[in-house]
Design a protein around this motif. Structure first.
Motif, PDB file in Angstrom:
ATOM      1  N   TYR A  71       0.929 111.505   4.017  1.00  0.00           N
ATOM      2  CA  TYR A  71       1.003 110.832   2.718  1.00  0.00           C
ATOM      3  C   TYR A  71       2.466 110.535   2.383  1.00  0.00           C
TER       4      TYR A  71
ATOM      5  N   GLY B  44      -1.960 116.317   6.017  1.00  0.00           N
ATOM      6  CA  GLY B  44      -2.310 115.279   5.050  1.00  0.00           C
ATOM      7  C   GLY B  44      -1.162 114.975   4.108  1.00  0.00           C
TER       8      GLY B  44
ATOM      9  N   THR C  71      -5.591 110.547   3.863  1.00  0.00           N
ATOM     10  CA  THR C  71      -6.149 111.865   3.554  1.00  0.00           C
ATOM     11  C   THR C  71      -7.609 111.976   3.984  1.00  0.00           C
TER      12      THR C  71
ATOM     13  N   PHE D  60      -8.236 112.526   7.850  1.00  0.00           N
ATOM     14  CA  PHE D  60      -8.234 113.908   8.326  1.00  0.00           C
ATOM     15  C   PHE D  60      -9.601 114.545   8.141  1.00  0.00           C
TER      16      PHE D  60
END
Length: 185
Positions: A155, A151, A106, A109
């Protein structure tokens, strides 16, 4: 692996890692642009720089926290230090690795968008900067939404790989939990 398996390296390199992580990455991006030019390379390096610290710290912690008694038993059985790291330390560090990987994905990004907003000729960050200069707020929000979606998707990929490779380390979602000693129903 080296940091987690060596007390000397752990104590010697850990302050350097903390110092490295403390440097604001937004201040590093212009240097990366000078060195590598405008484009995707500074964005990739920025994403790596932001992601590196949590992964290293967590994997080193996973390897370093192998119980000393277990190390002693394995040494008594003839295991070399590399065998202990490979057969016990790395499997023990895998849940730590995936936990930090999910965090690092995360923030990667964030790093790439940051670099693209500073100096890029393509990418979501550059698109958002152009849109904001034209006061095209819906396009800026679209860039934010695409980034959020990417993201979440990455994930989910990391979580799926984690479940597949380290499912043995996770408590089952469907397992019944013991309510306590003598606890009746």
């Amino acid at each position: 692996m080296a940091i987690g398996s060596s007390t000397l390296l752990y104590h010697g390199l850990y302050p350097l890692l903390i110092g490295f992580n403390s440097v604001p990455k937004v201040a590093v991006v212009p240097i990366l642009v000078i060195w590598f030019g405008i484009g995707t390379v500074p964005a990739i390096i920025t994403a790596f720089l932001i992601s590196f610290f949590p992964i290293v710290v967590n994997v080193a912690t996973g390897i370093a926290t192998v119980e000393p008694e277990l190390r002693d038993v394995l040494r008594a059985l003839g295991a070399r230090p590399l065998d202990i790291i490979r057969k016990v330390g790395l499997p023990r560090a895998m849940p730590y690795f995936f936990a930090s990987l999910k965090i690092a994905i995360t923030v990667a990004f964030v790093g790439s968008i940051l670099a693209e907003t500073v100096a890029a000729n393509k990418g979501i960050g550059q698109l958002m900067m152009l849109a904001s200069s034209r006061f095209d707020v819906p396009l800026v929000f679209a860039g934010l939404m695409v980034t959020a979606f990417m993201g979440v998707a990455m994930y989910a990929v990391a979580a799926a790989i984690e479940q597949r490779t380290t499912g043995w380390a996770m408590r089952g979602q469907g397992e019944q939990q013991v309510s306590g000693v003598g606890g009746g129903a």
